[in-house]
Design an enzyme around this catalytic site. Structure first.
Site, PDB file in Angstrom:
ATOM      1  N   LYS A 185       3.014   3.820  -1.290  1.00  0.00           N
ATOM      2  CA  LYS A 185       2.105   3.399  -0.215  1.00  0.00           C
ATOM      3  C   LYS A 185       1.392   4.606   0.378  1.00  0.00           C
ATOM      4  CE  LYS A 185       0.086   0.831   2.878  1.00  0.00           C
ATOM      5  NZ  LYS A 185       0.528   0.341   4.143  1.00  0.00           N
ATOM      6  N   ASN A 253     -11.732  -4.738   5.441  1.00  0.00           N
ATOM      7  CA  ASN A 253     -10.898  -4.195   6.523  1.00  0.00           C
ATOM      8  C   ASN A 253     -11.387  -2.843   7.006  1.00  0.00           C
ATOM      9  OD1 ASN A 253      -8.704  -4.541   8.243  1.00  0.00           O
ATOM     10  ND2 ASN A 253      -7.412  -3.203   7.021  1.00  0.00           N
TER      11      ASN A 253
HETATM   12  O1  KPL Z   1      -2.377   0.452   5.148  1.00  0.00           O
HETATM   13  C1  KPL Z   1      -3.578   0.322   5.315  1.00  0.00           C
HETATM   14  C2  KPL Z   1      -4.117   0.852   6.579  1.00  0.00           C
HETATM   15  O2  KPL Z   1      -5.257   0.569   6.947  1.00  0.00           O
HETATM   16  O3  KPL Z   1      -3.367   1.562   7.252  1.00  0.00           O
HETATM   17  C3  KPL Z   1      -4.429  -0.252   4.219  1.00  0.00           C
HETATM   18  C4  KPL Z   1      -3.544  -0.901   3.150  1.00  0.00           C
HETATM   19  C5  KPL Z   1      -5.237   0.870   3.612  1.00  0.00           C
HETATM   20  C6  KPL Z   1      -5.320  -1.369   4.642  1.00  0.00           C
HETATM   21  O4  KPL Z   1      -6.400  -0.982   5.398  1.00  0.00           O
END
Ligand code: KPL
Length: 314
Positions: A185, A253
């Site tokens: 991650k 996002n």
């Molecule tokens: O973990 C994320 C974040 O914004 O902190 C992701 C997966 C990149 C999604 O925006």
């Protein structure tokens, strides 16, 4: 019904709260006054990935003594608030309860285990994307899998948590390689978060724009090299490709780091690129891409694509 407290009342806390609230007894615990006020006056509005709004009644408080002992404390605060969240979790966990961090960055499980016994702690990651529109209103910007790292001591309880998440519509898998999970991650966050924050763009832009895509993939791959040097096996073959897939899956996002910068809040840059630079030094691996991204974010810079071309010799 499982008793769940979500520590953190930002976009991700609200997203998980909304999904879990029909199936569990959920309380949101946090300090953001405007959010707590909005949730106490009105229901939480969650704008789904299909653009439709649903409303959820969720208890929200800043008072841990108002929360009954919980089976699950889900930690969704920013990394600089982890110590405080661990202390809160210790206060409200039931005797067999579990504190589960789904935060970004390195070091969060270690902070939890400094406060709680290892069999009360667990780590997971999530690729769900959520954007705070304003207090009381959150947009679910993209579905992504959630992974929970189970150990012999936590497997039974995490299986129940995974079942709950899946029933709630949050696709969740159990894995047993905790380091692979967290570094897997981390590589994605190194690729997406600082760049989206510096350029002021949604995640999807990094997949579309050639120079941005190049830097995103380079940062993720550089992180993978450090992980490999530390003996960590990542859960996918190519970190650059994985970052690209997540940027595409969460295209609409605003990354959490961009959201932090837009509201003038501290970012998680130290737990993300900062941690890679530090571990790279320890492992003898150069990390020039993460170093530059780290420096730009620390300096609170805003970049244009032309600046990327110069900074990264493209
Ligand atoms: O973990 C994320 C974040 O914004 O902190 C992701 C997966 C990149 C999604 O925006």
């Amino acid at each position: 019904m499982m008793h769940v407290v979500i520590i953190g009342v930002g976009a991700m806390g609200c997203l998980f709260g909304a999904f879990l609230s029909p199936l569990a007894n959920v309380t949101l615990l946090g300090h953001w006054p405007e959010q707590l006020a909005a949730l106490s006056h009105d229901r939480l509005a969650l704008i789904g990935v299909d653009g439709r709004s649903n409303h959820y009644t969720i208890q929200a408080t800043n008072d841990p003594t108002a929360v009954p002992p919980v089976d699950l404390a889900l930690i969704l605060v920013k990394s600089h608030q982890s110590e405080q969240a661990a202390a809160l979790a210790k206060q409200i966990l039931a005797p067999n309860g579990l504190a589960l961090t789904l935060q970004n960055g390195l070091g969060n499980l270690e902070i939890l285990t400094a406060e709680l016994k290892p069999h009360h702690t667990a780590l997971g990651t999530t690729a769900q994307g959520a954007t705070m529109i304003k207090p009381g209103i959150v947009r679910h910007a993209g579905h992504g899998p959630t992974y929970l790292a189970s150990t012999p001591a936590t497997a039974g309880r995490l299986t129940a948590v995974a079942r709950l998440f899946n029933q709630a519509g949050l696709t969740t898998h159990l894995v047993d390689n905790v380091d692979g999970l967290v570094w897997g991650k981390l590589a994605v966050n190194c690729g997406i978060n600082p760049l989206t924050a510096l350029l002021g763009v949604p995640n999807g832009f990094l997949a579309e724009n050639e120079p941005a895509r190049h830097v995103m993939m380079a940062a993720a791959r550089e992180t993978a090299v450090v992980a490999q040097a530390l003996g960590v096996t990542l859960p996918y073959p190519d970190a650059g490709q994985r970052a690209l897939e997540v940027a595409q899956a969460t295209a609409a996002n605003h990354s959490s780091m961009l959201q932090d910068i837009l509201r003038g809040a501290p970012t998680e840059i130290e737990a993300i690129c900062g941690a890679v630079v530090e571990n790279g030094r320890y492992a003898g691996i150069p990390t020039p891409v993460n170093e530059k991204l780290h420096q730009f974010v620390i300096n609170n810079q805003r970049l244009k694509i032309e600046d990327l071309l110069v900074a990264f010799n493209l």
